[in-house]
Design an enzyme around this catalytic site. Structure first.
Site, mmCIF file in Angstrom:
data_model
loop_
_atom_site.group_PDB
_atom_site.id
_atom_site.type_symbol
_atom_site.label_atom_id
_atom_site.label_comp_id
_atom_site.label_asym_id
_atom_site.label_seq_id
_atom_site.Cartn_x
_atom_site.Cartn_y
_atom_site.Cartn_z
ATOM 1 N N LYS A 73 -28.106 26.347 11.709
ATOM 2 C CA LYS A 73 -29.035 25.541 10.914
ATOM 3 C C LYS A 73 -29.061 24.125 11.491
ATOM 4 C CE LYS A 73 -29.940 28.568 7.635
ATOM 5 N NZ LYS A 73 -31.305 29.062 7.373
ATOM 6 N N ASN A 97 -34.942 25.622 13.639
ATOM 7 C CA ASN A 97 -36.001 24.922 12.920
ATOM 8 C C ASN A 97 -35.739 23.416 12.948
ATOM 9 O OD1 ASN A 97 -37.515 27.128 12.106
ATOM 10 N ND2 ASN A 97 -36.441 27.361 10.157
ATOM 11 N N LYS A 178 -44.862 24.155 15.464
ATOM 12 C CA LYS A 178 -43.910 24.915 14.635
ATOM 13 C C LYS A 178 -43.454 24.076 13.441
ATOM 14 C CE LYS A 178 -39.405 27.227 14.580
ATOM 15 N NZ LYS A 178 -39.744 28.211 13.552
ATOM 16 N N SER A 247 -39.417 33.357 3.954
ATOM 17 C CA SER A 247 -39.112 32.270 4.900
ATOM 18 C C SER A 247 -37.605 31.993 4.857
ATOM 19 C CB SER A 247 -39.880 30.999 4.529
ATOM 20 O OG SER A 247 -39.335 30.430 3.352
ATOM 21 N N SER A 248 -37.104 31.332 5.902
ATOM 22 C CA SER A 248 -35.662 31.050 5.943
ATOM 23 C C SER A 248 -35.258 30.153 4.771
ATOM 24 C CB SER A 248 -35.290 30.405 7.279
ATOM 25 O OG SER A 248 -36.066 29.259 7.505
HETATM 26 O O1 KPL Z 1 -39.722 29.779 10.962
HETATM 27 C C1 KPL Z 1 -39.959 30.332 9.917
HETATM 28 C C2 KPL Z 1 -38.897 30.292 8.890
HETATM 29 O O2 KPL Z 1 -38.900 31.110 7.973
HETATM 30 O O3 KPL Z 1 -38.017 29.434 9.023
HETATM 31 C C3 KPL Z 1 -41.298 30.972 9.653
HETATM 32 C C4 KPL Z 1 -41.172 32.430 9.449
HETATM 33 C C5 KPL Z 1 -42.189 30.736 10.846
HETATM 34 C C6 KPL Z 1 -41.957 30.381 8.430
HETATM 35 O O4 KPL Z 1 -42.129 29.020 8.499
#
Ligand code: KPL
Length: 300
Positions: A73, A97, A178, A247-248
């Protein structure tokens, strides 16, 4: 190729498990996941059905490999970078992310650090079992953009293991796109406890699109030419392809865990303020998720 996947939760386990088809992979994972995988292998179910046999470790010190894939994370990147700095790698790849992960890794590591994005859907159901909830793609490349022979080699190794992989020479644009998608999908689906596809319909659609537009404006203020319509098209496409997925951030909230709100909507709203404008939708979403965290995860 010798590959270490640092932070084998949902996505890291899936990617590492698939890479183990063609490479020597070590997952750095928590217990009891690490022991179950070491004993029985990693069971992949859902869109793919197979068992692979990566090695596992619970501590990340003194590792040696051709490639370190970082999937922790975003709030754990600094600690991961410090642990990885005790080992030796030819290259590192962030599949995380939020913004700024590659810069943190590059501060600590002496090898080239690549940026990457992944749209594979993954849920770690129980120790040793990961469900692939959607076949997506990986895009990777030099973190500042431009050609990279290291990225070409890594892309080739990923493709050899059957992962849908594209090497990109415009990662900064990709990362901002993203970020816009994550800012629009993750907090909205987490707060509404809804699947990703819910942002395609009212009452969540306008809210989600406003978060994506604010992020695109910030990208442009940072000299990345992400048009609103591009960010909205990316949002629509990801929400459509991952329509039934959680989603995460929704997964984190459901599990009572800390989320990546600071590196996603928190980042957008702080950076926008520094650039001299407001990002009120991102600000409100960040506040709501932080309030949830304060009440459910403990002191922040
Ligand atoms: O990256 C993602 C997440 O769930 O963290 C997606 C599936 C693209 C949704 O924003």
């Amino acid at each position: 190729m010798d590959i270490v996947v640092f932070g084998a939760g949902s996505l890291g386990s899936l990617v590492g498990g698939l890479l183990a088809r063609a490479h020597d992979v070590t997952l750095v994972a928590r217990e009891p996941h690490a022991s179950v995988v070491a004993e029985d292998g990693l069971q992949i179910s859902g869109s793919l059905e197979e068992t692979t046999h990566p090695a596992t470790r619970v501590d990340g010190a003194d590792l040696e490999a051709d490639l370190a894939v970082v999937t922790v994370k975003s709030y754990a990147t600094e600690n991961a970078a410090r642990a990885l700095a005790t080992g030796t790698f030819e290259a590192a790849l962030s599949l995380q992310n939020g913004m700024g992960n590659e810069e943190i890794l590059a501060e600590h590591l002496s090898c080239p650090v690549l940026a990457g994005t992944a749209t594979y859907g993954a849920i770690l159901e129980e120790p040793g079992i990961v469900t692939c909830t959607g076949l997506g793609e990986l895009v990777l490349g030099a973190r500042d953009g431009g050609p990279s022979s290291v990225a070409d080699r890594v892309g080739e190794a990923f493709s050899r293991a059957g992962l849908e992989t594209t090497v990109s020479s415009s990662m900064p644009h990709r990362l901002w796109e993203k970020l816009a998608v994550n800012a629009a999908i993750n907090p909205v689906t987490a707060l509404a406890d809804a699947p990703n596809g819910a942002v395609l319909e009212e009452p969540l659609r306008d809210l989600s699109r406003a978060a994506a537009r604010e992020t695109a404006r910030l990208a442009r203020a940072n000299e990345v030419s992400l048009a609103n319509r591009e960010a909205l098209a990316a949002l629509e496409s990801v929400a459509t392809v991952t329509t039934a997925n959680a989603s995460s951030m929704r997964q984190d909230v459901r599990a009572g865990k800390r989320t990546e709100i600071d590196a996603i909507n928190g980042y957008v709203c702080d950076r926008a303020a520094r650039c001299g404008f407001e990002a009120p939708t991102n600000g409100t979403l960040a506040t709501l998720v932080r309030v949830w965290e304060r009440e459910n995860v403990g002191a922040r």
